[in-house]
Scaffold this active site. Sequence first.
Site, PDB file in Angstrom:
ATOM      1  N   ALA A   1       0.866  -1.179   0.000  1.00 45.89           N
ATOM      2  CA  ALA A   1       0.000   0.000   0.000  1.00 45.89           C
ATOM      3  C   ALA A   1       0.895   1.218   0.000  1.00 45.89           C
ATOM      4  O   ALA A   1       2.097   1.120   0.232  1.00 45.89           O
ATOM      5  CB  ALA A   1      -0.886  -0.021   1.239  1.00 45.89           C
ATOM      6  N   LYS A   2       0.273   2.351  -0.260  1.00 44.14           N
ATOM      7  CA  LYS A   2       1.039   3.591  -0.315  1.00 44.14           C
ATOM      8  C   LYS A   2       1.862   3.750   0.956  1.00 44.14           C
ATOM      9  O   LYS A   2       3.009   4.096   0.936  1.00 44.14           O
ATOM     10  CB  LYS A   2       0.077   4.770  -0.444  1.00 44.14           C
ATOM     11  CG  LYS A   2      -0.382   4.997  -1.871  1.00 44.14           C
ATOM     12  CD  LYS A   2      -1.429   6.088  -1.924  1.00 44.14           C
ATOM     13  CE  LYS A   2      -2.802   5.471  -1.995  1.00 44.14           C
ATOM     14  NZ  LYS A   2      -3.877   6.419  -2.207  1.00 44.14           N
ATOM     15  N   ARG A   3       1.203   3.448   2.078  1.00 39.31           N
ATOM     16  CA  ARG A   3       1.841   3.691   3.368  1.00 39.31           C
ATOM     17  C   ARG A   3       3.059   2.795   3.608  1.00 39.31           C
ATOM     18  O   ARG A   3       3.970   3.160   4.290  1.00 39.31           O
ATOM     19  CB  ARG A   3       0.842   3.454   4.498  1.00 39.31           C
ATOM     20  CG  ARG A   3      -0.085   4.617   4.675  1.00 39.31           C
ATOM     21  CD  ARG A   3      -1.017   4.386   5.852  1.00 39.31           C
ATOM     22  NE  ARG A   3      -2.261   5.070   5.592  1.00 39.31           N
ATOM     23  CZ  ARG A   3      -3.346   4.470   5.137  1.00 39.31           C
ATOM     24  NH1 ARG A   3      -3.363   3.183   4.938  1.00 39.31           N
ATOM     25  NH2 ARG A   3      -4.433   5.154   4.874  1.00 39.31           N
TER      26      ARG A   3
END
Length: 283
Positions: free
Chosen positions: A253-255
């Site tokens: 994920a982006k995070r």
Amino acid sequence: MPESVISRFAPSPTGRLHLGHAFSALCAHDLARAADGAFLLRIEDIDPTRCRPEHVAGIVEDLRWLGLGWDGEPVFQSQRLPLYAGALGRLKAAGLAYPCFCTRARIAAEIAASAAAPHGPDGPIYPGICRTLSEGERESRIAAGEAHAWRLDVAKAAAAAGALRWHDAAAGSVAATPEIHGDVVLARKDAPTSYHLAVTVDDAAQGVTDVVRGQDLFAATHVHRLLQALLGLPTPRYHHHRLLTGENGERLAKRAGSPTLASLRADGTDPAALVARLRAPAA
Ligand code: GLU
């Protein structure tokens, strides 16, 4: 004549696209192209605090780099607010939406004070504080200019709609259980709509026949199915694809700091090889 397929990629321009987005766009693109159908691009830019024009340019650049062409002009949700207001108006008129004056802190305090706060797929659900306000109190607080969101009275709405089902390509026929989310937001304090309302209205308005998106949005479909029933909108077929994971099995994920497509391009990645790798079946 076989029914034509219309799919879409619907990113929010809150950052650069990463591999997970590329996979999602590719799945939606390939489904439409295999059926000689249409692939649409919709920019989900209703969050005024997080969306940035430069990220819209980045999305266009990244999709072009991947070679994923879309049909027609991209649609911007920020330009379609009257459409969502109309849908919200119908839900209000049917007595299925109520104003919610709660701050995040108020909701958190209520949840903390409750011994067994009910949880939904995204954490504790809204405890219903404003659901029981009298009509008079609602009106006077709105008239006084108090900031408010609008929430769906999910129990009332689900009872009005009756039993509902939807179809997922992998899971098959699914019974809709929107009440697991509690009274979801239909219009935010800072935006006259919400993800759930805008996505439901737009998929219908754009004639989307096949919604292709990640497994992380599987549970959201219960709410979308309910809104379709309440608003008299058609129900598309759903394809919730697997989520890409990194070497450690963690979701990309982006995070999690997965590389953006822009950084892969800057590092000299061959887009055709990348697309071929994403198309390969999961090991
Ligand atoms: N805008 C959503 C996102 O970027 C996707 C919405 C959808 O595909 O339904 O996560």
